[in-house]
Write an enzyme that holds these catalytic residues in place. Sequence first.
Site, PDB file in Angstrom:
ATOM      1  N   CYS A 160       0.800  -1.219   0.008  1.00  0.00           N
ATOM      2  CA  CYS A 160       0.135  -0.008   0.113  1.00  0.00           C
ATOM      3  C   CYS A 160       0.745   1.337   0.006  1.00  0.00           C
ATOM      4  O   CYS A 160       1.823   1.456   0.886  1.00  0.00           O
ATOM      5  CB  CYS A 160      -1.089  -0.109   1.325  1.00  0.00           C
ATOM      6  SG  CYS A 160      -2.025   1.461   1.577  1.00  0.00           S
TER       7      CYS A 160
ATOM      8  N   CYS B 129      -5.226   0.504   6.135  1.00  0.00           N
ATOM      9  CA  CYS B 129      -5.305   2.077   6.216  1.00  0.00           C
ATOM     10  C   CYS B 129      -6.557   2.415   5.473  1.00  0.00           C
ATOM     11  O   CYS B 129      -6.966   3.661   5.694  1.00  0.00           O
ATOM     12  CB  CYS B 129      -4.163   2.696   5.859  1.00  0.00           C
ATOM     13  SG  CYS B 129      -3.723   2.501   4.099  1.00  0.00           S
TER      14      CYS B 129
ATOM     15  N   CYS C 271       0.369   3.105   3.623  1.00  0.00           N
ATOM     16  CA  CYS C 271       0.684   2.575   4.810  1.00  0.00           C
ATOM     17  C   CYS C 271       1.883   1.658   4.779  1.00  0.00           C
ATOM     18  O   CYS C 271       2.253   0.948   5.984  1.00  0.00           O
ATOM     19  CB  CYS C 271      -0.460   2.221   5.773  1.00  0.00           C
ATOM     20  SG  CYS C 271      -0.922   0.438   5.151  1.00  0.00           S
TER      21      CYS C 271
ATOM     22  N   CYS D 285      -7.985  -6.119  -9.703  1.00  0.00           N
ATOM     23  CA  CYS D 285      -7.783  -4.835 -10.637  1.00  0.00           C
ATOM     24  C   CYS D 285      -7.309  -3.619  -9.939  1.00  0.00           C
ATOM     25  O   CYS D 285      -8.107  -2.972  -9.145  1.00  0.00           O
ATOM     26  CB  CYS D 285      -9.092  -4.398 -11.582  1.00  0.00           C
ATOM     27  SG  CYS D 285      -8.686  -3.374 -12.963  1.00  0.00           S
TER      28      CYS D 285
ATOM     29  N   CYS E 141      -7.233  -1.230   0.983  1.00  0.00           N
ATOM     30  CA  CYS E 141      -6.316  -1.545   1.922  1.00  0.00           C
ATOM     31  C   CYS E 141      -6.766  -2.154   3.178  1.00  0.00           C
ATOM     32  O   CYS E 141      -7.647  -1.198   3.809  1.00  0.00           O
ATOM     33  CB  CYS E 141      -5.128  -0.593   2.305  1.00  0.00           C
ATOM     34  SG  CYS E 141      -3.907  -1.087   3.458  1.00  0.00           S
TER      35      CYS E 141
END
Length: 137
Positions: free
Chosen positions: A46, A98, A49, A118, A95
């Site tokens: 991510c 976060c 984070c 995707c 995510c």
Amino acid sequence: MANKPSAEELKKNLSEMQFYVTQNHGTEPPFTGRLLHNKRDGVYHCLICDAPLFHSQTKYDSGCGWPSFYEPVSEESIRYIKDLSHGMQRIEIRCGNCDAHLGHVFPDGPHPTGERYCVNSASLRFTDGENGEEING
């Protein structure tokens, strides 16, 4: 959810596209993402984070214009939300740590899962498994 930087901090540290995608549930134009054609071994994290999201071994070329994966590193790494925007029924992926917007998951992927995650390049940071080099999407 993890402590997320403030909107001001994010605006200061992210590109306009990265902020738009991760914080406003945006979508980058197809075939423009920096990580679309990345073929190196490593892990996709991510951007916000740094939580690990996808292993490069699960990435494949779906032809859709965005990086595609057939499975996340773990079920906990992804949060799934019903998305009825734009007159469509989709499953948004965020995510799990976060809550940053990543993209969508579709039931048209390859074996072994049959799923296509995707993902916007702008929501990812790639870490090369050999040399540790990081590339922001």
